[in-house]
Design an enzyme around this catalytic site. Structure first.
Site, PDB file in Angstrom:
ATOM      1  N   ASP A  56       0.816  -1.214   0.000  1.00 51.07           N
ATOM      2  CA  ASP A  56       0.000   0.000   0.000  1.00 51.07           C
ATOM      3  C   ASP A  56       0.850   1.265   0.000  1.00 51.07           C
ATOM      4  O   ASP A  56       2.014   1.252   0.407  1.00 51.07           O
ATOM      5  CB  ASP A  56      -0.891   0.036   1.247  1.00 51.07           C
ATOM      6  CG  ASP A  56      -2.097  -0.867   1.145  1.00 51.07           C
ATOM      7  OD1 ASP A  56      -2.202  -1.633   0.169  1.00 51.07           O
ATOM      8  OD2 ASP A  56      -2.940  -0.811   2.066  1.00 51.07           O
ATOM      9  N   HIS A 107      -5.755   2.665  -4.332  1.00 53.86           N
ATOM     10  CA  HIS A 107      -5.814   2.879  -2.884  1.00 53.86           C
ATOM     11  C   HIS A 107      -6.553   4.173  -2.536  1.00 53.86           C
ATOM     12  O   HIS A 107      -6.557   4.591  -1.385  1.00 53.86           O
ATOM     13  CB  HIS A 107      -4.394   2.921  -2.332  1.00 53.86           C
ATOM     14  CG  HIS A 107      -4.282   2.700  -0.857  1.00 53.86           C
ATOM     15  ND1 HIS A 107      -5.096   1.824  -0.154  1.00 53.86           N
ATOM     16  CD2 HIS A 107      -3.424   3.227   0.065  1.00 53.86           C
ATOM     17  CE1 HIS A 107      -4.753   1.835   1.123  1.00 53.86           C
ATOM     18  NE2 HIS A 107      -3.751   2.683   1.288  1.00 53.86           N
ATOM     19  N   HIS A 111      -4.623   9.684   1.119  1.00 52.38           N
ATOM     20  CA  HIS A 111      -4.670   8.752   2.256  1.00 52.38           C
ATOM     21  C   HIS A 111      -5.401   9.407   3.427  1.00 52.38           C
ATOM     22  O   HIS A 111      -4.793   9.841   4.400  1.00 52.38           O
ATOM     23  CB  HIS A 111      -3.254   8.361   2.658  1.00 52.38           C
ATOM     24  CG  HIS A 111      -3.168   7.024   3.315  1.00 52.38           C
ATOM     25  ND1 HIS A 111      -3.564   6.805   4.614  1.00 52.38           N
ATOM     26  CD2 HIS A 111      -2.759   5.825   2.850  1.00 52.38           C
ATOM     27  CE1 HIS A 111      -3.369   5.539   4.925  1.00 52.38           C
ATOM     28  NE2 HIS A 111      -2.883   4.919   3.860  1.00 52.38           N
ATOM     29  N   HIS A 202       3.834  -2.290   3.296  1.00 58.26           N
ATOM     30  CA  HIS A 202       3.894  -0.930   2.753  1.00 58.26           C
ATOM     31  C   HIS A 202       5.250  -0.703   2.107  1.00 58.26           C
ATOM     32  O   HIS A 202       6.291  -0.991   2.711  1.00 58.26           O
ATOM     33  CB  HIS A 202       3.661   0.103   3.855  1.00 58.26           C
ATOM     34  CG  HIS A 202       2.300   0.022   4.471  1.00 58.26           C
ATOM     35  ND1 HIS A 202       1.977  -0.917   5.416  1.00 58.26           N
ATOM     36  CD2 HIS A 202       1.163   0.754   4.251  1.00 58.26           C
ATOM     37  CE1 HIS A 202       0.700  -0.768   5.764  1.00 58.26           C
ATOM     38  NE2 HIS A 202       0.189   0.238   5.078  1.00 58.26           N
TER      39      HIS A 202
END
Length: 255
Positions: A56, A107, A111, A202
């Site tokens: 991610d 994604h 964020h 990640h």
């Protein structure tokens, strides 16, 4: 008759609460045990002889290429969930991920934590992110993982509208923590490692402790070795989930 205004006021006052519950209710799928039992597809459960390896928060030109080089050494392809805003900032890095045969997924645009209902914004930003990822991948993306794994009703709807399938994970390394080490990341993944599972790591520290990606990078060879010693193959989600449309499969590495 005199009671009606009071009842109406109570209903009016309760409406925002009901709306908020409808918005965040699906986020209960964040709970790993509940997700695996009730929504195995969302949890990323797939072929029992396979492990899906996913990353991610990229792309990041400082850290992502290190993962690409190591994955090449290990002979593994993975699925990278990309942030639309960083794809636009670093398109060459994202294109290199696709060129090396990795699967690119969505994604979100940024964020963020979606605690406030904003269905129009969710739909607009997810479509924008899917377009950015599709531009560098050369084909429309298939998978969507919301930031922090928080899948609200608005983001469910936005994913459906964008033609994306939500997927979370069954095992993670907690590699975002400031105290994470390669050993802790590997051990944390191993605790929940089962055939058919999906691993979350990640490849950047975009939303993590500074430099935390180094712990994931250091743990990666051991995690792949653990999978192989258990008789499990490691690859992207496109090779993991039965029934995924052939047109969406990960392209072969460019030479």
């Amino acid at each position: 008759m005199r009671r009606r205004p009071a009842v109406g006021a109570a209903v009016y006052a309760a409406a925002p609460v009901a709306l908020a519950l409808a918005h965040v209710g699906p986020a209960a799928t964040w709970l790993p045990g509940f997700r695996r039992r009730a929504f195995p597809g969302l949890a990323g459960l797939g072929r029992p002889d396979h492990i899906a390896l996913t990353f991610d928060d990229g792309p990041d030109p400082a850290s992502t290429p290190r993962f690409l080089d190591l994955l090449d050494e290990l002979g593994v392809r993975a699925t990278f969930f990309l942030l639309g805003e960083d794809v636009v900032r670093h398109p060459a890095t994202a294109r290199e991920q696709a060129r090396r045969g990795h699967e690119l997924a969505v994604h979100g645009w940024s964020h963020d934590r979606p605690w406030t209902p904003a269905p129009a914004r969710d739909a607009r930003e997810l479509l924008r992110a899917a377009h950015a990822v599709g531009e560098v991948a050369g084909h429309a993306p298939f998978w969507y993982r919301p930031p922090y794994g928080i899948l609200t009703s608005g983001r469910w709807a936005a994913a459906h509208r964008a033609g994306l399938r939500p997927v979370l994970w069954t095992a993670w390394g907690k590699d975002w923590r400031p105290d994470a080490t390669p050993a802790s990341v590997r051990a944390t993944v191993a605790a929940d490692l089962r055939g058919g599972g999906t691993i979350l790591l990640h490849d950047t520290d975009h939303a993590s402790a500074p430099g935390s990606w180094r712990s994931a990078l250091g743990a990666l060879p051991g995690i792949v070795r653990d999978c192989r010693e258990a008789g499990l193959t490691v690859g992207p989600l496109g090779e993991h989930v039965v029934g995924r449309p052939d047109a969406r499969h990960t392209p072969a590495p460019a030479r």
